[in-house]
Design an enzyme around this catalytic site. Structure first.
Site, short mmCIF file in Angstrom:
data_model
loop_
_atom_site.label_atom_id
_atom_site.label_comp_id
_atom_site.label_asym_id
_atom_site.label_seq_id
_atom_site.Cartn_x
_atom_site.Cartn_y
_atom_site.Cartn_z
N ASP A 780 34.52 45.08 15.91
CA ASP A 780 33.13 44.84 15.49
C ASP A 780 32.46 43.83 16.42
O ASP A 780 31.31 43.99 16.80
CB ASP A 780 33.12 44.34 14.04
CG ASP A 780 31.71 44.21 13.51
OD1 ASP A 780 31.05 45.25 13.34
OD2 ASP A 780 31.26 43.07 13.28
N LYS A 784 29.19 44.23 19.27
CA LYS A 784 28.06 43.31 19.42
C LYS A 784 27.96 42.79 20.86
O LYS A 784 26.85 42.61 21.39
CB LYS A 784 28.20 42.15 18.45
CG LYS A 784 28.13 42.59 16.99
CD LYS A 784 28.32 41.44 16.02
CE LYS A 784 28.25 41.92 14.57
NZ LYS A 784 28.41 40.85 13.58
#
Length: 925
Positions: A780, A784
């Site tokens: 995750d 980003k």
């Protein structure tokens, strides 16, 4: 032989209308009540006001005739208004009530229509009978049976005085027998004439007018019916309509009023005239052609110089747009004659321009009202509908809803744009004349013309079914010029539509056109051609046929609704989606009141089902959407998108899911003019070509794609990055703790703690995903990093980012979450060693993502920071991001810190992006 007989019969048939018209006229005079003439000396009375359209000689016998301008009110009732005995009774009550109030009341009626589907329409029966007889089809007799049955049952229900019923049916049956004889003759001849057809079809109005007068008398009030063929004299016009001979018609009306005593009766008698029908100067029955009954009403209104003319129909009036296409369309209080003409030309449900002319000559208001909703005031069509500007014409106040400068919008679909282009046209007199003369000779009607001042090209619009003939004719006409290169080509652009914005108050008002085209641009509608007359009453533009509904809603919304109306669809009604819907519900009223933003949530979609707004609703009920969604229909993404795009001029889809499948729809949505807002990271961190496609669509259109929530939830990370770059700063490095879960874990983890216990606590508190490996893997955070790197201009794929996973390699493939949590303590020593090493150096462990812009790389890893470093001072589950730039260097980097996870802050960040879309669409900041 047969031919001569047939020819003789055809000739006889052609003469029948006039013969039977005379017979009918004689019959009517014999049946008419005898009224003594009232003769008044001319010397004791001033000459009455007469219609300027006709100044006949003094009425015969020295009598006064019609007292024009004395307050007559004309009421016209269409076929649906007189479609049943109940409706006819209501019409008569309305006329009696008007007369009892002291108003000279004059009615005009059409043939009986229908009240329910399946019943026969009188006019249709008459037309069918004529066509069948001409085709020698004996079934025309069945149509006459239908007519007798309909009128007999209606008369028996309404005429309570036996003498009235007998008289009415005697007249009706006599005329029906005349028609039967005529149809029989035509069937033998196997032919028809226009005069014959006009005579036959006019009987419906005769029967209705006579019936209404008898009903009023049965209700205890005086009434007489007028056969318009005894009054109106018309001649054929060049445009296919008819022109009224007002001099002869006025003389006929004066004579009729004198003979029947209508003038003396005044308001004590209701007069009811037949609509649609008239006669030629030779006495042959004819009709007023298109919108004939409405035209009859305005003609009689002009001849009476009436106070008002009311057209009773089955709609509330003239709407600002077609309510079938624009739910928010409003019924207009008033229109000028010019505005009515313009709207009518473009197909709006308004009076035909020819219909308004008689009323316009005497400044008589024509009011369109709904017979079935008499509480509605209707729409008044009159001379002027002024805007009070104090005599000064100022630029339009785009934030004011004090007045609508555009009165109505109308569309013409299925048109083709034809473009004649070439340098040889420049400065050559007669080119335009040659173009349009050729189109005329091809039998094509031009509905719009546009030409640049350079004279390099002429483009015009025709109906699609006429386009091929027009192009063929032009290619033939300019064959030599095309061969010589003076004309480049004659090109046709198919699948187009016309949008017309009409408003008299646009005249000399700066800014109206800008508002219109801004609305089209914001709705991602391309304008193909533009035209505007010098009167400035009408702005016409051509768009693609597929965009016409969206264009209509966009422009209507800009001028008639809140400044920014947005139709919102939400994908993913999970925790973030539900929170966002609640936040929207709490802010809807204040957004509309304070910022003129009208958010309408019209659709919610999940993995397998969806909830769409009803056809008669503007938005979902955000207090009860969950119960309705629980019983929602099966998911159909195309139907979902159509619902979002069909309900407001501006559409926004918010993807609150984490689905790659949903993210693949973004390109299609953006290309269709749908704005996209999302916290879903899958699109911007997925394949690089797809990301670039999305950004290119965003850059090259007025469609917006916002994704602030993909990196920092509610924190302004992407906007800060873009502001730095847009202001000329150079980004060197971005470093941050992007995971609220891992922030909590390492802000809590110390030398005396077990790593597995901290993970377990974080899971119990709801900080982690259901499977903590989704957080500990670092994927995750890597997504980003990829998103931020791409925003900095680095072409990078997710696989290019090295990630230090916190999941022990041996546990990455275990079958269940339970097994993972059970075995995680076995690897506490590895993390404990790293923690001890950091503590020995006086530092703390932090799990960070890094974008090295100078080296064009990204990474995700566990790093050590001193206690006085901003990252070392972090606590709780906050995120922190540091921007090292040309301006912010060394220890003074730009730092953004705050909650980076949780439904409230994520939904808040998404909501902020939605409001950014609204601001770009024109809402005040």
């Amino acid at each position: 032989s047969n031919p001569p007989i047939a020819g003789t019969m055809a000739s006889s048939v052609a003469q029948l209308p006039a013969v039977l018209a005379q017979r009918r006229s004689d019959f009517a005079r014999r049946d008419a009540p005898r009224v003594a003439k009232v003769v008044k000396p001319a010397r004791v009375r001033a000459a009455p006001a007469r219609a300027a359209v006709a100044e006949p000689a003094s009425a015969p016998g020295g009598v006064s005739g019609v007292e024009r301008g004395s307050g007559h009110e004309v009421h016209k009732f269409g076929g649906t208004c007189v479609g049943s005995f109940e409706r006819i009774s209501g019409v008569c009550d309305l006329l009696i009530e008007s007369a009892k109030s002291g108003v000279k009341t004059f009615g005009v009626v059409s043939a009986m229509g229908v009240a329910t589907k399946g019943e026969p329409k009188v006019t249709d029966c008459l037309i069918n009978a004529t066509d069948m007889a001409a085709a020698r089809n004996p079934a025309y007799e069945e149509e006459l049976v239908k007519l007798e049955r309909k009128h007999r049952s209606t008369a028996e229900a309404l005429l309570t005085i036996p003498e009235e019923l007998t008289k009415y049916m005697d007249n009706f049956m006599a005329e029906l027998e005349d028609l039967r004889a005529m149809l029989r003759a035509m069937s033998i001849a196997g032919t028809s004439t226009q005069a014959f057809a006009d005579f036959v079809v006019g009987h419906g109005e005769l029967w209705t007018a006579r019936l209404c007068a008898a009903v009023i008398r049965c209700k205890g009030f005086d009434a007489e019916w007028i056969d318009a063929r005894d009054v109106l004299v018309v001649t054929d016009a060049e445009d296919g309509g008819v022109d009224v001979d007002y001099e002869r018609s006025n003389a006929n009306l004066d004579k009729l009023f004198d003979e029947r005593g209508h003038g003396k009766a005044g308001a004590n008698r209701v007069l009811i005239a037949t609509g649609f029908i008239a006669r030629t100067p030779e006495g042959v029955p004819t009709t007023l052609k298109r919108n004939g009954s409405d035209y009859s009403a305005t003609i009689f209104g002009a001849m009476l110089i009436a106070k008002t003319i009311t057209i009773w129909t089955d709609v509330d009036g003239v709407f600002s747009a077609d309510p079938r296409k624009v739910k928010e369309a409003v019924c207009l209080e008033s229109l000028s004659y010019n505005e009515a003409w313009e709207l009518s030309y473009f197909g709006a449900n308004v009076l035909h321009p020819r219909t308004t002319l008689p009323a316009m000559r005497y400044h008589i208001p024509v009011v369109l009202r709904n017979y079935f909703n008499q509480a509605a005031p209707g729409t008044s069509i009159c001379d002027q509908c002024e805007v009070e500007t104090g005599g000064v014409m100022n630029p339009i106040d785009v934030n004011s809803d004090r007045v609508n400068f555009i009165k109505g919008l109308a569309t013409i679909e299925d048109v083709t744009i034809i473009n004649v282009e070439g340098t040889g046209m420049v400065g050559v007199p007669g080119t335009a004349n040659a173009v349009f003369q050729t189109v005329k000779e091809a039998g094509c009607n031009v509905v719009m013309i546009s030409q640049a001042s350079s004279e390099h090209s002429i483009c015009f619009a025709v109906r699609s079914h006429e386009a091929a003939a027009a192009v063929k004719a032009l290619n033939k006409r300019f064959e030599k010029a095309i061969a010589a290169g003076r004309i480049k080509a004659v090109e046709a652009v198919d699948e187009c539509a016309i949008l017309a914005a009409v408003g008299q108050n646009m005249c000399q008002t700066p800014g109206v056109s800008a508002m219109l085209f801004e609305a089209l641009a914001n709705a991602n509608v391309n304008v193909i051609a533009i035209a505007q007359g010098a009167s400035e009453y009408n702005i016409t533009c051509v768009v693609s046929k597929k965009d016409i509904a969206k264009a209509l809603r966009a422009v209507h919304g800009r001028f008639y609704l809140s400044k920014t109306v947005m139709s919102v669809g939400i994908v993913g009604p999970g925790l973030v989606g539900k929170t966002l819907l609640r936040q929207m519900k709490e802010q809807l009223a204040s957004l509309k009141t304070d910022y003129n933003v009208d958010l309408r949530v019209v659709a919610v979609a999940g993995q397998s089902k969806m909830l769409l707004v009803g056809e008669s609703e503007f938005a979902l009920d955000l207090d009860a959407w969950e119960d309705s969604y629980a019983e929602g229909q099966a998911l159909d993404m195309e139907a979902f998108v159509q619902c979002v795009t069909a309900n407001a001029p501006n559409a926004v889809i918010i993807d609150c899911s984490a689905s790659e499948v949903v993210a693949l729809h973004y390109k299609d949505w953006l290309q269709r003019g749908v704005n996209v807002v999302t916290p879903n990271k899958k699109a911007n961190s997925g394949p690089l070509p797809y990301y670039k496609e999305l950004r290119n669509i965003q850059r090259n259109s007025y469609t917006h794609y916002f994704y602030e929530g993909t990196v920092g939830a509610g924190l302004p990370i992407i906007s800060t990055l873009n502001n730095l770059r847009d202001s000329g700063d150079r980004i060197n490095k971005i470093e941050g703790i992007f995971s609220g879960t891992l922030s909590y874990i390492f802000n809590t983890y110390g030398a005396d703690d077990k790593f597995s216990d901290i993970v377990k606590t974080a899971k119990e508190l709801g900080y982690t995903e259901p499977d903590p490996r989704d957080d500990l893997s670092g994927t995750d955070v890597a997504r980003k990093v990829v998103i931020l790197a791409r925003e900095c201009g680095i072409d990078i794929e997710l696989d290019d980012v090295p990630v230090e996973s916190l999941v022990p390699e041996a546990l990455r493939d275990v079958a269940s979450v339970e097994e993972f949590m059970e075995k995680l303590p076995e690897y506490d020593d590895e993390m404990a060693a790293k923690c001890a090493e950091a503590a020995a150096a006086g530092e703390k462990l932090r799990y960070v993502g890094v974008v090295d812009v100078e080296n064009k790389t990204g990474s995700v890893e566990l790093r050590q920071y001193s206690g006085d470093h901003p990252f070392g001072q972090l606590s709780g589950s906050d995120n922190i991001i540091s921007f090292e730039t040309k301006r912010y260097v060394g220890p003074s980097t730009l730092v953004v810190r705050g909650p980076g996870a949780g439904a409230e802050v994520t939904a808040g960040g998404v909501f902020g992006d939605v409001l950014r879309v609204a601001q770009y669409l024109g809402a005040p900041s």
